[in-house]
Design an enzyme around this catalytic site. Structure first.
Site, short mmCIF file in Angstrom:
data_model
loop_
_atom_site.label_atom_id
_atom_site.label_comp_id
_atom_site.label_asym_id
_atom_site.label_seq_id
_atom_site.Cartn_x
_atom_site.Cartn_y
_atom_site.Cartn_z
N GLY B 470 0.71 -1.21 0.08
CA GLY B 470 0.11 0.11 -0.26
C GLY B 470 0.78 1.21 0.02
N ALA B 513 11.98 1.13 -0.23
CA ALA B 513 12.06 1.87 -1.38
C ALA B 513 13.61 1.93 -1.84
CB ALA B 513 11.50 3.16 -1.25
N LEU B 618 11.24 9.93 -3.77
CA LEU B 618 10.92 9.34 -5.39
C LEU B 618 9.70 9.67 -5.93
CD1 LEU B 618 12.70 5.92 -3.99
CD2 LEU B 618 13.75 7.89 -5.52
N GLY B 690 14.62 6.32 3.77
CA GLY B 690 13.39 5.67 3.82
C GLY B 690 12.45 6.72 4.61
N GLU B 693 8.13 5.20 7.77
CA GLU B 693 7.68 5.45 9.25
C GLU B 693 8.08 6.84 9.83
OE1 GLU B 693 8.77 0.88 10.42
OE2 GLU B 693 10.25 2.05 9.62
#
Lengths: 328, 729
Positions: B470, B513, B618, B690, B693
């Protein structure tokens, strides 16, 4: 879910006859189907009443409103007459559940929904309501959402409805049809039972007896509100709710109909509290005396002790709001 | 041909800045979005397979003792029932993330109430559910066991302990200090899609359609659980309806489905019931955290202490890494930290939504707010004053860190300057307050592989067993490949979620990612080199855009260059020295305005803002969505979410979505997100970090700090439900 017979009722008479021999009515099914999946309820037969002609809202001769048992919560909340003359009911309905559930849930079904006590839904736990005599796991367990008034040593469940709280304040009556073809009218006070030593019995309805309508008395000139206090802004049951209908004259309270949700095994109303307020000039001291009286017999079970101060604060706030202009 | 790459030195070339296609960073839609919103993306339990039977799992009714299936034979005779299975290989609890081996397998002894100890299989789901509910489970020799973290025996986690300088002296000598204890409850991942698996065997080969986050590990965990070679196992998981950590490791339903399918010789589907998702997957441990902060007269930290207690089942090694960001977020020469693990018989504790920082940074940020209040300075100023030059424990540099900019820019965007004093602003019955908190999360690169094939028609295919839970993996991998190969987004196909594809890092720890993206980048770089070779130019002189190569004043379409050939390259990235040479982390700041009802103590969030820096972004849309989701979970931590354990037997009492209160739409106000431009050369060749989170790591503190600003009440026992607020009013 256990296997069950399914009958689509062709008439109210047929429905009551089918249900009298062990059937359970199903309308919206928003609560019953969950309970059947968990096998907390395992009816041998379902009597589907959805096709019955019980979905009208019509005026009564004395200016009240007759609400068919199959009118959905969404339709009832949005009815222009309800919004204009009984706004406390519209607000209570819209405070309940979610849009999807309100589209499906019906007036009669809402009155008869079961408690949300977590131990009632978990068959590994003792519960006198689900399995009479097995004990009450909630008293010493997680009881944040449970009752502080009207409980017994056997059960501390609450009635979860918002709609019924508003109806209780409005003095609504349920019209029923019995298997033998007779009808009766029950105030909500009469309809619901306190748990006592039989928490499995929740209403006075007899086997096969069908709620066909709820009748609202004529509107009164009074301010109305529904205040629901809960753990999240939507889709949560009331920790406490107050349906208030208050009229003022010459700086004094002439009417104070107050019903409470989230506190008791049924929508709670205390005549002595209303009497205390009636004829008095509004003040914080008065409202606190009303709260004293309301909560005189209240008992928390640890996790829900906070409901006592919360109820006091909410009641004072609601009464302040409903009497505000007149106090200036 | 494999392009191996180990991240040993900073990647300073920043090639993605020079690509002509302009896809990376653009706020592009998810290509699979229409499938998901029209219900045509097939999730694990939605496959209809010929001859499939249905299994429903059965829970232990207590937390100790030997499991007896009292009426097993009767249940086996119920209509439609095919098998009642209590196989030795059934899992006691899910595997921890990246475990790569079977978790504890124990269907015969109960360790917690809700443990899944058997599976009943029938022709239909309804028959199986009824039979499962009819199975009477008793526990022989059950005993009283510990379920309370406050009184349970604890094991110090020595590897987490730190004692630098003299914190006691710093606290004693400081003109300003706070010494506080906060508690946070257990949280559930509560994904919308329940854990579900369909197993089918072809001879000795198992195919499992599941809902998992890290397939290369899950395959090994499943094989090890069954005692077969991993080569015999294929897991397919193209769509995952939310994981949030609970699908990192293999869960009980997968093994149950595999065993049942083997025994019955036909495909078997097992989906956890909603209460089972709450009781038998993973919880975030509750925490008890003591924070000590010592500051000089100007608010410069001289000491920082953070001691935490968390819990888990006996034998489980996972200990919520509460202190993770406390090591590097703020200055302070004298530092002490410790973590201890209480052993008890509640469901297994594991990774849930940013393990560690989600609750650790939150409490640290509450303590910083309390210190700012104690000193009497602006909470933003206190943080700005304590941004360390280098990592305060290791002395290493930060790889990149736009923490100061996030604080300043976030404060500006939110209008922090208008912050009212404590209990100063009231609108009718609502008390209004502002609060803020910092965000921080470690950044990690993991080994990952992907194959990219440039096809003769000038389209490309990206293949990896990476998952999209998701988060937007389909979108960003296509953007990276499109940019590197000069292809519009719709000419790149992305195929994910199948263990027959090259093994990826998986989705978790915010590393998906950047890790899987780098593998795609590397494969594309190799393809570019081969194209350049064919054109006899230097690869750096090649401009690829819209399916055409421009070089040395010539233009040629990719299909003309390929001449009917295809070019397939495997990209393979491994973490190297840059993971340890510097401190890598992401940073940000949250700002919240709340209204607290003066009578009921109910808190409503009016608006919330986050400014974040996480290296190269990204996809601005999916990155923003990640931050929105994180902040929403922050609202949950702050106000509503708590797994309620029965004090007597430790079972999860509120095991459904009606009573476990995830924030609903009405709880979530307008959220705004600012993504700061950043390049992190130490992270990977894409300079991306990242972001999955970051949005949750401290968010709750902005809200509870705002509650204090509104009401003067400090709720130090999360969540800040109305009863705790009115108790202080």
């Amino acid at each position: 879910m256990r296997s069950f017979e399914y009958t689509r009722a062709e008439s109210t008479g047929a429905a009551t006859r089918d249900a009298a021999t062990g059937g359970t009515f199903i309308a919206g099914g928003t609560n019953l189907l969950d309970l059947m999946k968990l096998e907390v309820m395992a009816p041998e037969a379902l009597i589907d009443i959805n096709r019955l002609d019980l979905n009208q809202i019509e005026g009564t001769e004395d200016g009240g409103l007759r609400i068919g048992a199959l009118v959905t919560n969404s339709d009832l909340a949005n009815d222009s007459r309800v919004r204009r003359n009984w706004p406390v009911l519209s607000r209570a309905l819209l405070a309940g559940a979610s849009g999807q559930l309100r589209n499906k849930a019906t007036t009669g079904g809402n009155l008869l929904q079961r408690t949300r006590c977590l131990y009632f839904y978990d068959r590994a736990m003792p519960c006198n309501k689900r399995a009479p005599g097995s004990g009450c796991a909630a008293r010493d367990g997680f009881n944040r959402i449970l009752a502080v008034l009207g409980t017994s040593e056997h059960c501390i469940a609450t009635h979860p409805s918002d709609m019924a709280v508003a109806m209780r304040a409005l003095g609504a009556e349920a019209e029923t049809l019995k298997e033998d073809g007779t009808t009766r009218r029950l105030t909500l006070e009469e309809l619901y039972l306190l748990p006592g030593d039989r928490p499995d019995r929740e209403t006075v309805l007899e086997p096969g007896e069908l709620i066909t309508a709820v009748v609202l008395p004529a509107p009164v000139r009074a301010r109305q509100t529904y205040r629901k206090v809960r753990d999240r802004a939507s889709y949560a049951f009331a920790l406490v709710s107050v349906a208030g209908i208050v009229a003022m004259e010459n700086g004094r309270i002439t009417k104070a109909n107050l019903a409470f949700g989230g506190l008791a095994p049924k929508p709670w109303r205390d005549a002595a509290v209303e009497e205390l307020l009636t004829g008095e000039a509004p003040s914080d001291a008065l409202f606190n005396r009303a709260a004293d009286l309301l909560l005189a017999d209240a008992q928390g079970f640890g996790g829900n002790d906070f409901k006592l101060p919360l109820t006091r604060r909410t009641l004072v706030s609601v009464l302040t709001e409903l009497t505000q202009e007149a106090r200036i | 041909m494999t392009e191996h790459f180990k991240m040993e030195t900073p990647a300073t070339e920043r090639r993605l800045d020079d690509m002509a296609q302009g896809l990376v960073g653009a706020p592009l839609d998810r290509p699979e979005g229409p499938l998901k919103v029209t219900g045509t993306a097939t999730y694990a339990n939605e496959w209809q397979i010929e001859g499939m039977a249905h299994g429903v799992m059965v829970r232990a009714p207590g937390n100790s003792g030997r499991v007896i299936l009292a009426n097993r034979d009767d249940v086996a005779k119920l209509p439609g029932v095919l098998a009642v299975i209590q196989d030795d290989r059934l899992l006691r609890n899910p595997a921890q993330g990246t475990a790569n081996e079977a978790p504890v397998q124990s269907p015969h002894h109960a360790a917690y109430l809700g443990q899944l100890i058997a599976v009943v299989v029938a022709e239909t789901f309804e028959q199986a559910r009824h039979a499962a509910q009819s199975l009477q489970v008793t526990l022989e020799n059950a005993q009283m066991v510990q379920v309370d973290p406050a009184t349970a025996a604890v094991e110090p986690q020595d590897g987490q302990a730190l004692d630098q300088g003299d914190l006691d002296a710093a606290m004693r000598d400081a003109p300003h200090s706070v010494d506080l204890v906060y508690t946070t409850p257990s949280h559930s991942s509560a994904p919308m899609e329940p854990h579900a698996s369909i197993a089918s065997w072809q001879g000795g080969d198992l195919t499992l359609r599941g809902s998992y986050q890290m397939l290369k590990y899950n395959r090994n965990e499943l094989a090890d659980s069954l005692g077969i070679h991993p080569d015999r196992v294929r897991i397919i998981s193209p769509y995952v309806g939310g994981g949030f950590g609970s699908k990192l490791g293999l869960a009980p339903e997968a093994v149950a489905a595999a065993i049942a399918a083997q025994e019955l010789g036909r495909p078997v589907s097992v989906a956890l019931q909603r209460p089972q998702v709450f009781e038998a997957t993973m919880r975030r441990s509750e925490t008890r955290q003591r924070v000590r902060l010592a500051a000089d007269a100007e608010g410069r930290l001289t000491g920082l202490g953070h001691d935490a207690r968390v819990s888990n089942l006996p034998g489980e090694s996972f200990a919520e890494p509460v202190l993770q960001a406390s090591h590097f977020l703020y200055a302070g020469a004298n530092r002490r930290m410790s973590l201890e693990l209480a052993r008890l018989h509640r469901m297994c504790a594991g990774s849930v939504r940013a393990p560690g920082e989600a609750v650790g940074v939150t409490v640290l940020e509450n303590a910083m707010d309390e210190l700012a209040h104690e000193i009497g300075i602006d909470p933003v100023a206190l943080r700005l004053r304590n941004i360390p030059e280098k990592d305060p424990e290791s002395g290493k540099d930060y790889s990149s860190r736009r923490f100061r900019e996030a604080l300043e820019s976030g404060a500006e965007a939110f209008g922090w300057a208008d912050r009212p004093g404590v209990k100063e602003r009231r609108e009718g019955e609502w008390l209004i307050g502002y609060g803020m908190a910092s965000a921080a999360r470690v950044n990690v690169l993991m080994e990952s592989q992907a194959r990219v094939t440039l096809l003769p028609d000038g389209t490309a295919r990206v293949e990896t067993d990476m998952t999209d839970i998701g988060t937007g993996t389909y979108a960003i991998l296509g953007q990276i490949a499109g940019d590197m190969l000069g292809l519009p987004r719709d000419r790149v196909e992305v195929v994910l979620g199948d263990t027959t594809l090259p093994p990826a890092a998986g989705s978790g720890g915010s590393w998906g990612a950047s890790s899987s993206g780098t593998s795609v980048y590397l494969a594309c770089e190799a393809i570019r080199r081969q194209l350049a070779q064919r054109l006899e130019v230097d690869e750096h002189d090649l401009t690829l855009k819209d399916g055409r190569a421009t070089y040395a004043n010539q233009v040629k379409s990719l299909s003309d260059i390929l001449q009917g050939d295809e070019i397939a390259k495997l990209g393979h990235v491994k973490p190297g020295d840059t993971s340890t040479d510097v401190r890598q982390a992401t940073f940000g700041a949250y700002f919240a305005e709340v209204a607290v009802h003066a009578a009921s103590g109910e808190t409503r969030i009016r608006r919330m803002h986050g400014s974040f820096a996480a290296g190269r972004i990204l996809n601005a849309k999916t990155a923003r969505s990640q931050c929105l989701g994180g902040m929403t979970f922050g609202i949950g931590i702050a106000l509503t979410e708590e797994l309620a354990f029965d004090p007597r037997d430790g079972h999860v009492a509120n095991h459904n979505l009606a009573e476990y209160h995830i924030p609903v739409n009405a709880d979530v106000p307008q959220l705004t997100v600012e993504l700061l431009e950043e390049r992190d050369d130490w992270a990977n060749p894409m300079q991306a970090k990242g972001i999955g989170e970051l949005g949750i790591c401290g968010a709750a503190a902005a809200i509870t700090n705002a509650i204090h600003n509104a009401t003067g009440v400090r709720v130090r026992d999360y969540p800040a439900t109305l009863d705790k607020v009115i108790a202080g009013m």
